[in-house]
Motif scaffolding. Structure first.
Motif, PDB file in Angstrom:
ATOM      1  N   GLN A 184      23.232  44.010  37.062  1.00  0.00           N
ATOM      2  CA  GLN A 184      22.458  43.244  36.085  1.00  0.00           C
ATOM      3  C   GLN A 184      21.715  42.084  36.747  1.00  0.00           C
ATOM      4  O   GLN A 184      20.566  41.801  36.409  1.00  0.00           O
ATOM      5  CB  GLN A 184      23.414  42.725  34.998  1.00  0.00           C
ATOM      6  CG  GLN A 184      22.693  42.109  33.776  1.00  0.00           C
ATOM      7  CD  GLN A 184      22.285  40.666  34.018  1.00  0.00           C
ATOM      8  OE1 GLN A 184      22.978  39.936  34.746  1.00  0.00           O
ATOM      9  NE2 GLN A 184      21.160  40.249  33.418  1.00  0.00           N
TER      10      GLN A 184
ATOM     11  N   ASN B 156      13.111  43.026  34.767  1.00  0.00           N
ATOM     12  CA  ASN B 156      12.855  42.711  33.358  1.00  0.00           C
ATOM     13  C   ASN B 156      11.856  41.562  33.226  1.00  0.00           C
ATOM     14  O   ASN B 156      10.998  41.561  32.331  1.00  0.00           O
ATOM     15  CB  ASN B 156      14.164  42.350  32.646  1.00  0.00           C
ATOM     16  CG  ASN B 156      15.130  43.518  32.579  1.00  0.00           C
ATOM     17  OD1 ASN B 156      14.689  44.671  32.549  1.00  0.00           O
ATOM     18  ND2 ASN B 156      16.423  43.220  32.571  1.00  0.00           N
ATOM     19  N   GLU B 157      11.961  40.597  34.105  1.00  0.00           N
ATOM     20  CA  GLU B 157      11.044  39.450  34.039  1.00  0.00           C
ATOM     21  C   GLU B 157       9.613  39.882  34.341  1.00  0.00           C
ATOM     22  O   GLU B 157       8.663  39.405  33.707  1.00  0.00           O
ATOM     23  CB  GLU B 157      11.507  38.383  35.035  1.00  0.00           C
ATOM     24  CG  GLU B 157      12.831  37.755  34.654  1.00  0.00           C
ATOM     25  CD  GLU B 157      13.405  36.864  35.728  1.00  0.00           C
ATOM     26  OE1 GLU B 157      12.746  36.721  36.804  1.00  0.00           O
ATOM     27  OE2 GLU B 157      14.503  36.309  35.548  1.00  0.00           O
TER      28      GLU B 157
ATOM     29  N   GLN C 261      17.571  42.002  36.617  1.00  0.00           N
ATOM     30  CA  GLN C 261      16.902  40.993  35.795  1.00  0.00           C
ATOM     31  C   GLN C 261      15.492  40.680  36.282  1.00  0.00           C
ATOM     32  O   GLN C 261      14.563  40.553  35.462  1.00  0.00           O
ATOM     33  CB  GLN C 261      17.748  39.720  35.742  1.00  0.00           C
ATOM     34  CG  GLN C 261      17.167  38.607  34.887  1.00  0.00           C
ATOM     35  CD  GLN C 261      16.913  39.047  33.453  1.00  0.00           C
ATOM     36  OE1 GLN C 261      17.645  39.886  32.896  1.00  0.00           O
ATOM     37  NE2 GLN C 261      15.860  38.518  32.836  1.00  0.00           N
TER      38      GLN C 261
END
Length: 1011
Positions: A761, A768-769, A765
């Motif tokens: 995770q 995802n950003e 991340q």
């Protein structure tokens, strides 16, 4: 008598005004102490043995001062002036005994015994040190130098009356041999030899080195207690006697150290003759003194320190012919290895008209061809043809038939691949070695062909070596053609009938039928031929005389065994057409781009590949741990044959229908998840990734690509544009606006360290950003592209679950997921056929490159039906060579070999075995910070500090280059170039893994690997 450290402190202060801490040093005669003052000055404080005279000590002092003043770059301790302006002080003990005291300046350095490894360069420098000592002492003398000491090799005759002290019968026999060699080969030459004052004790605990672990200098020596006026050559002999201990090949040490000595102090001819027996004499003295000391001083371990290695070295030297050692020394001096070599050539040229033909066909005529039997010979074909006697015979016959030749001639001084299997390996000072340099001529003709004596001679020896692949039945003739010149000719691979009626000393007349070429397997199981060789010295080897030599001793053996063509044509034979490495490098610099890099500080000229091995132009074999492109093994016979068979029939493009492409596509897709239904074929991994990007951009109608930091995907424009390894490296210009780089998911030294349940995770991340930023800008990603184990990043496995999270996010945002399996696919991970399977995901597009073609230019892209249909938008996709019949036949065979030879299972078993062994090394060597990867795709991260995890690029580079010298090809990777990558051909087995682990353990102990 011993002295306490307090007593030593008091004596040093009283007599030399030196005050400091005291540490006892070892020594045979004197009592030696290191004194270190509070201001960092260091001295060697010496208390002489009671029986030592002041004249001896004055001699030592004068000698040290003379050497220091000689300006030859020597660093030598010199005496310190004490009270009363004296350099030798007298102290009377309570019992009335007088002891002489001296203080010497301290020379910084480490002793030669502590250096690891003893490279050829270092040994040559030690020889040069001895040469400097001889040069500096050539004009020095002292009355006390003219004495008798037992350690003087020239005085070895004293051992004769004491050999009974060696009670082991075998060792006593060896000592007797050593004394006999000294008496026969050295003693008679003494009146003609140079004499001078010698340092006389260049052993491995007296020679000093600088602290540079990679390129140590050899500045000087300590301990002058054994200095004596003797034969000058003993300086070198003594140094070699110690330096050659614990070396598999002492002859190489003799050559290397002689070369260095001769450059500083040129040897004379007679000195080269006596060097070997004087080396043996010094060892004899050493082992005899040890035997005596065991009785007299059993508690003094220092006196026994050289006993075992000295005996071992004597055993090795006994197996070396003294004349071979002499030739080695001559060659190291830059002379002809044999003193009669030039005489033989001149005699042969002058008497050519008197020689009889060797066979009935004119060997210089049109019925003869020169065969290429070299390492890189295409005539010999695949290595499988070479190691099979019948197939090799057929190859030779076909080559001769194609040229319509009745005779095939195999070249002299040619590097050959015949003796490079494990069965013929010999342990050298720097890894395994093989005899590969042919030092005779081969005359290939039918079995039973008669051979005639080219000149008068007598039978020197003969042997029935039918089971010996070196020669088979063999005859050696001796030819005494003048009072000054005697030489020998050898005839090998004969029929047994050739030996009938022979006896040693039997006269053989010029032109007389001597023998017949033997049949297989009677002739040693070679294609019928005559091995014809000339020897200027038989070296006491008789029928066991070698017909091939080690590459590093090529000059020596070709000097002893001159070109036999002189007895046929009166001139040297045509050289092998091989091009020198230096010439190739010059042409590369002239003709090719300078950014075309070369591996290793000493480039390799590779000429043949076999399984997990590559062979250079000298026949040296290297275990290949980095060339994953040769997926199922270099030049796998089945893959080679598949390509040859199809190439002989048809090779065309995909605009014509052929069954190979559909069969190959079906077989390749069968290895992948069911959703990957369509295959494209290209010529490389770069092309495959380029096409994958086109597919993704076409499908999504988007341009943004998300890629990993330090990722590498190929050398095309589009691939370099998304490869952080390139655009963030030297010459790069950073990421383009449409490329978005996310941190390398490295749980060892990355942004988030330590493999935890949160690692996936944490590293997902940033993806995802980026997706969020694209969404705000009204854009969607075209694709996320990554290797499943990041190669250029340092063989980095992705954290478990990482791709599951990233793929889900990217797909939700409308993008595709591309798995770059160019390096990790086709069973290499071991547990799975494709590395992405370890992550529990199914990509939309998968790419594979040259490994699927085993080095043939072949690549593939697998994708979903939806992606393929979107790409079929009216613009034709055509690749001239992609998917041609030859490439597809090769790719199909690679898949069959992987399956039928169990190579995926081998990758799992051997990979786990190797990873476990590497993990055990990591427990003992803190330089190994991390061992990672799957199957036969592993990485070893080197660090200076295992806690701070400071990258150790210097250690990684040292290991890669030193491994090369030991016969293992390794390479570095990672953003800090501190990772050794292991991705060998999939035939890499436990035997190779054990060798790799053994050599790696050996090197991790060396100076260049100190953290």
């Amino acid at each position: 008598m011993s002295f306490s450290t307090a007593e030593v402190q008091q004596l040093a202060l009283q007599y030399f005004q030196i005050q400091g801490s005291v540490r006892t040093l070892s020594g045979e005669v004197d009592l030696n102490y290191l004194i270190e003052t509070g201001v960092g000055q260091r001295y060697c404080f010496k208390i002489a043995h009671p029986q030592t005279s002041i004249a001896e000590l004055d001699f030592q002092n004068a000698m040290m001062e003379h050497l220091q003043a000689a300006n030859l770059g020597l660093e030598i301790p010199v005496p310190v002036v004490g009270v009363g302006n004296k350099k030798i002080l007298t102290h009377r003990l309570l019992n009335g005994e007088l002891r002489y005291l001296r203080a010497l300046t301290w020379v910084e350095g480490r002793v030669f015994a502590e250096a690891n490894p003893h490279t050829p360069e270092l040994l040559e420098r030690v020889g040069a040190l001895c040469g400097k000592l001889s040069a500096a002492l050539a004009d020095f003398d002292h009355p006390a130098a003219h004495r008798w000491i037992k350690w003087d090799p020239s005085e070895a005759l004293w051992t004769k009356e004491h050999l009974h002290a060696i009670d082991d019968p075998e060792k006593n026999k060896l000592a007797t041999w050593a004394l006999d060699l000294f008496q026969k080969k050295a003693l008679p030459r003494f009146p003609q030899l140079r004499k001078s004052v010698n340092y006389n004790d260049a052993n491995d605990y007296n020679i000093l080195l600088s602290f540079d672990p990679l390129h140590p200098e050899v500045p000087g020596v300590i301990d002058f207690g054994d200095a004596v006026y003797s034969h000058t050559i003993n300086e070198l002999a003594i140094a070699i006697a110690y330096a050659a201990m614990d070396k598999p090949d002492p002859l190489a040490v003799i050559g290397q150290m002689t070369r260095g000595y001769h450059q500083q102090f040129p040897l004379q001819e007679l000195e080269t003759e006596v060097l070997f027996p004087l080396i043996v004499a010094r060892l004899l003295i050493s082992v005899l003194c040890s035997a005596q000391n065991r009785v007299a001083n059993p508690e003094n371990v220092y006196l026994q320190i050289s006993d075992r290695p000295a005996w071992d070295l004597l055993e090795k030297l006994q197996r070396i012919a003294p004349n071979l050692a002499h030739s080695t020394v001559r060659e190291a001096c830059g002379w002809s290895p044999h003193p009669q070599a030039e005489m033989f050539v001149n005699w042969a040229k002058t008497n050519l008209h008197q020689f009889a033909p060797l066979v009935e066909i004119d060997l210089q005529g049109p019925d003869c061809i020169w065969l290429d039997c070299s390492v890189g010979s295409a005539d010999l074909g695949n290595y499988a043809d070479i190691v099979d006697a019948q197939r090799l015979h057929q190859r030779i016959v076909e080559t001769m038939e194609a040229a319509q030749a009745k005779v095939g001639i195999g070249r002299y001084n040619e590097a050959r691949p015949f003796y490079t299997t494990n069965a013929f390996a010999v342990e050298g000072n720097h890894g395994p070695e093989w005899r590969s340099i042919h030092i005779g001529l081969d005359i290939f003709m039918p079995e039973g062909t008669p051979v005639f004596a080219p000149l008068d001679g007598v039978v020197h020896s003969f042997q029935d070596n039918a089971a010996d692949r070196d020669y088979g039945p063999t005859i050696i003739l001796q030819h005494s053609v003048s009072p000054e010149l005697t030489f020998y000719t050898l005839y090998g691979h004969l029929s047994r009938t050739s030996l009938e009626g022979l006896y040693v000393g039997k006269p053989i007349a010029k032109g007389e039928r001597l023998c017949w070429m033997g049949p297989m397997p009677e002739n040693g199981n070679w294609s019928p031929h005559l091995h014809f060789q000339v020897m200027l010295d038989i070296l006491d080897l008789a029928g066991d005389f070698p017909g091939v030599a080690f590459p590093d001793k090529r000059a020596v053996w070709t000097g002893i065994c001159p070109d036999p063509w002189y007895l046929i044509a009166g001139q040297a034979s045509p050289c092998s057409p091989a091009i020198a490495v230096a010439q190739i490098l010059t042409e590369r610099r002239k003709l090719l781009s300078p950014n075309l890099s070369i591996s290793y500080t000493q480039p390799l000229y590779m000429q043949r590949g076999v399984g997990a091995y590559l062979y250079d132009h000298t026949g040296r074999r290297y275990l290949d741990t980095v060339n994953n492109v040769a997926h199922v093994g270099h030049e796998h016979p089945r893959v080679v044959r598949a390509g040859q068979r199809q190439m002989a029939v048809l090779n065309t493009n995909t605009r014509y229908v052929h069954h190979q492409i559909t069969q190959f596509a079906e077989a390749l897709l069968a290895t992948a998840p069911a959703s990957l239904e369509v295959a494209f074929f290209v010529n490389s991994g770069s092309e495959a990734n380029e096409l994958a990007l086109r597919l993704a951009k076409t499908y999504t109608n988007q341009q943004d690509i998300i890629a990993l930091q330090v990722g590498y995907h190929g050398n095309t424009n589009a691939c370099v544009e998304i490869s952080s390894y390139k655009f963030d490296g030297p010459g790069g210009k950073g990421a383009s606006p449409r490329v978005h780089v996310v941190p390398l998911p490295d749980t060892y030294r990355g942004l988030y360290r330590g493999s935890t349940p949160d690692s996936a995770q944490q590293y997902a991340q940033p993806v995802n950003e980026i997706l969020e930023r694209l969404h705000i800008q009204g854009r969607r990603p075209a694709a996320f592209m990554a290797e499943t184990i990041v190669s250029c990043g340092g063989q980095i496995p992705l954290p478990p679950g990482y791709l599951q999270q990233v793929y889900a996010s990217v797909r939700t945002a409308g993008g595709l997921c591309i798995a770059d399996e160019v390096q990790t696919g086709c069973g290499r991970p071991g547990k799975y056929f494709w590395a992405f399977e370890e992550q529990g995901v199914v990509p939309d597009i998968v790419t594979i490159g040259k490994p699927i073609g085993n080095g043939h230019p072949l690549g593939a892209v697998l994708c979903t039906r939806a992606v393929a249909d979107a790409f079929a938008n009216g613009m034709e996709y055509f690749n001239t060579f992609g998917g041609n019949p030859v490439s597809c036949a090769i790719g199909m065979e690679v898949l069959k070999v992987i399956r039928e030879e169990g190579l995926q299972e081998n990758a799992l078993t051997v990979g786990n075995y190797l990873k476990l062994g590497l993990g055990e090394l990591a427990q003992r060597f803190p330089q190994i910070g991390d061992v990672r990867g799957s199957g036969l795709f592993l990485g070893i991260e080197l660090v200076h500090d295992p806690i701070a995890k400071l990258p150790a690029a210097s250690i990684a580079d040292y290991l890669a280059n030193r491994m090369r010298t030991l016969g293992i090809l390794m390479s570095t990777d990672g953003p800090d170039h501190n990772v050794l990558k292991i991705k060998p051909p999939m035939v890499f087995g436990k035997t190779q893994a054990d060798f790799l682990l053994r050599m790696l353990e050996r090197l991790l102990k060396e100076d260049g690997c100190k953290p």
